[in-house]
Design a protein around this motif. Structure first.
Motif, short mmCIF file in Angstrom:
data_model
loop_
_atom_site.label_atom_id
_atom_site.label_comp_id
_atom_site.label_asym_id
_atom_site.label_seq_id
_atom_site.Cartn_x
_atom_site.Cartn_y
_atom_site.Cartn_z
N GLY A 5 0.79 -1.17 -0.08
CA GLY A 5 -0.09 0.11 0.05
C GLY A 5 0.97 1.14 0.16
N LEU A 183 -5.16 -8.66 -1.36
CA LEU A 183 -5.27 -7.13 -0.97
C LEU A 183 -6.31 -7.17 0.16
CD1 LEU A 183 -4.72 -4.21 -1.56
CD2 LEU A 183 -6.68 -4.15 -2.75
N GLU A 187 -4.69 -5.27 3.49
CA GLU A 187 -5.40 -3.56 3.38
C GLU A 187 -5.25 -2.92 4.84
OE1 GLU A 187 -8.38 -0.48 1.59
OE2 GLU A 187 -8.29 -2.39 0.81
N ARG A 191 -3.18 -0.24 6.65
CA ARG A 191 -3.83 1.09 7.11
C ARG A 191 -3.40 1.21 8.56
NH1 ARG A 191 -7.49 3.67 3.70
NH2 ARG A 191 -7.94 2.61 1.87
N PHE A 209 -4.52 1.68 -2.62
CA PHE A 209 -4.57 0.24 -2.41
C PHE A 209 -5.18 -0.49 -3.86
CE2 PHE A 209 -4.24 1.66 1.94
CZ PHE A 209 -3.40 0.73 2.63
N GLN A 233 -0.60 0.80 -8.36
CA GLN A 233 -0.62 1.89 -7.20
C GLN A 233 0.13 3.06 -7.38
OE1 GLN A 233 0.29 -0.36 -3.63
NE2 GLN A 233 -1.77 -1.51 -3.74
#
Length: 241
Positions: A5, A183, A187, A191, A209, A233
């Motif tokens: 990410g 993902l 993710e 985060r 993402f 990305q």
């Protein structure tokens, strides 16, 4: 492949070096291991437009004066003609862009994105791009980033300053979560890691993402993360930056 990410904070014009501040915070809080230097080069090219055709005016073949319409019919004809002309002209085509990306931590793999299709290319494509495609594509922007990479347990982190020539554009952070392969698995963890770092925030700060579009993908279906997803990305972050 592990999931990545991206975080990007544009330059605010302050004298503080944001990449240095982020590395300092990361080092004091987690003591990661410095592993490597990190760099990238991104080139944005725009397709040369086709020449606009010159409109031609037809020459009347008859010299007989036409019958003039009444005021009511003239108004109706003019309205219809204006609407028809607008529909016939339509909107001009949008310009097409090509993005070309080189990441130091993926040596030998150069990314190319046209429209929504992203592929990896042989490095020799650089020579083809500059020598064979000049008549089709024109260089619009070149961005570069330089920074450092760190290992921290299940994470790999890269922090770099993004520049265009001598102009500072901002700071980017790549976070790679090694245990995840999709993902959906990675993710939320990435985060949360970025939130715990308490990085600069604001209306212009962005997280990326996204995943590359592949033929045969079914909506809502998990699939293994790939190097093309990381490339996508970066493409979204860097385009028209």
């Amino acid at each position: 492949m592990p999931v990545t990410g991206l975080y990007f904070c544009p330059d605010s014009g302050t004298t503080q070096a944001p990449a240095t501040a982020i590395i300092d915070r990361l080092s004091k809080r987690y003591q990661p291991v410095l592993t490597t230097k990190f760099s990238l080069e991104h080139r944005l090219l725009r397709e040369h437009g086709l020449p606009t055709p010159t409109p031609t005016t037809s020459t009347p073949t008859s010299t007989t004066a036409p019958n003039l319409p009444s005021a009511a019919s003239a108004s109706t004809n003019n309205s219809t003609g204006a609407a028809g002309g607008g529909a016939a002209q339509g909107r001009p085509d949008q310009p097409r862009f090509m993005q070309y990306l080189d990441l130091s931590h993926h040596p030998g793999k150069r990314f190319c994105l046209v429209d929504k299709t992203i592929v990896t290319l042989d490095p020799d494509f650089d020579q083809i791009l500059t020598s064979k495609l000049q008549s089709l594509w024109g260089m619009r922007q070149t961005l570069k980033a330089d920074g450092s990479g760190f290992d921290l347990e299940d994470f790999r982190i890269k922090v770099a300053t993004l520049t265009q020539g001598s102009m500072l554009k901002g700071v980017l952070v790549e976070v790679e979560y090694l245990p995840a392969s999709t993902l959906e698995q990675g993710e939320a963890v990435i985060r949360d890691f970025i939130d715990q770092l308490e990085l600069p925030s604001g209306a212009n700060v962005r997280l990326y993402f996204s995943q590359a579009v592949r033929s045969g993908d079914k909506e809502g279906e998990e699939r293994e993360f790939s190097i093309l997803d990381t490339g996508m990305q970066y493409m979204e972050l860097l385009r028209l930056r």
